[in-house]
Design a protein around this motif. Structure first.
Motif, short mmCIF file in Angstrom:
data_model
loop_
_atom_site.label_atom_id
_atom_site.label_comp_id
_atom_site.label_asym_id
_atom_site.label_seq_id
_atom_site.Cartn_x
_atom_site.Cartn_y
_atom_site.Cartn_z
N UNK A 44 0.83 -1.20 0.00
CA UNK A 44 0.00 0.00 0.00
C UNK A 44 0.87 1.26 0.00
N UNK A 45 1.90 1.26 -0.82
CA UNK A 45 2.75 2.43 -0.94
C UNK A 45 1.95 3.58 -1.56
N UNK A 46 2.51 4.77 -1.51
CA UNK A 46 1.82 5.95 -2.04
C UNK A 46 1.45 5.75 -3.51
N UNK A 85 -4.59 2.74 -7.42
CA UNK A 85 -5.84 2.06 -7.08
C UNK A 85 -6.99 3.05 -7.05
N UNK A 86 -6.75 4.22 -6.46
CA UNK A 86 -7.80 5.24 -6.39
C UNK A 86 -8.15 5.74 -7.78
N UNK A 87 -7.14 5.99 -8.62
CA UNK A 87 -7.40 6.49 -9.98
C UNK A 87 -8.19 5.47 -10.80
N UNK A 88 -7.82 4.22 -10.72
CA UNK A 88 -8.53 3.19 -11.48
C UNK A 88 -9.97 3.08 -10.99
N UNK A 89 -10.15 3.13 -9.69
CA UNK A 89 -11.50 3.06 -9.12
C UNK A 89 -12.35 4.23 -9.62
#
Length: 121
Positions: free
Chosen positions: A69-71, A77-81
């Motif tokens: 869970x690195x930066x 992950x946030x961008x893809x979501x």
């Protein structure tokens, strides 16, 4: 010590643990492993050594989770979501727009509120 039968010398502990006798003695003196000294020889239990090795493996896995869970990975992950959610929303909005249907041959219809609908050709 938990049980007299399970008590082993640091020489024996070093053979199955992979650590040196000196390092195991250091761990006992620092309180990381339970042990006791009789004369000039340190003793511990196989269980204490196994617990220490297990704790070390668990702590390494914590670092693995932090790396996972690195930066950069979290940002990706946030961008893809967000892309998936926004794309899904746009698809749903596009599908829900009014669609014109040819009413050839239909003279009247009943709408959902029970009223009549006149169709003009």
């Amino acid at each position: 010590m938990e049980s007299f039968k399970k008590v082993i010398s640091l020489n024996q502990a070093a053979k199955f643990s992979g650590y040196s006798q000196d390092y195991l003695g250091f761990l006992i003196r620092n309180g990381e492993i339970k042990g006791m000294k009789k004369g000039r020889v340190w003793f511990t239990t196989e269980e204490n050594i196994k617990n220490y090795i297990f704790k070390k493996k668990v702590s390494r896995n914590e670092f693995a989770l932090k790396d996972f869970f690195s930066f950069t990975r979290t940002r990706n992950i946030i961008m893809i979501t967000l892309f998936v959610l926004i794309g899904g929303y746009l698809v749903l909005v596009g599908l829900s727009k009014d669609i014109e249907i040819s009413a050839t041959g239909i003279e009247s219809a009943v709408v959902s509120d029970g009223g009549a609908l006149e169709i003009k050709n």
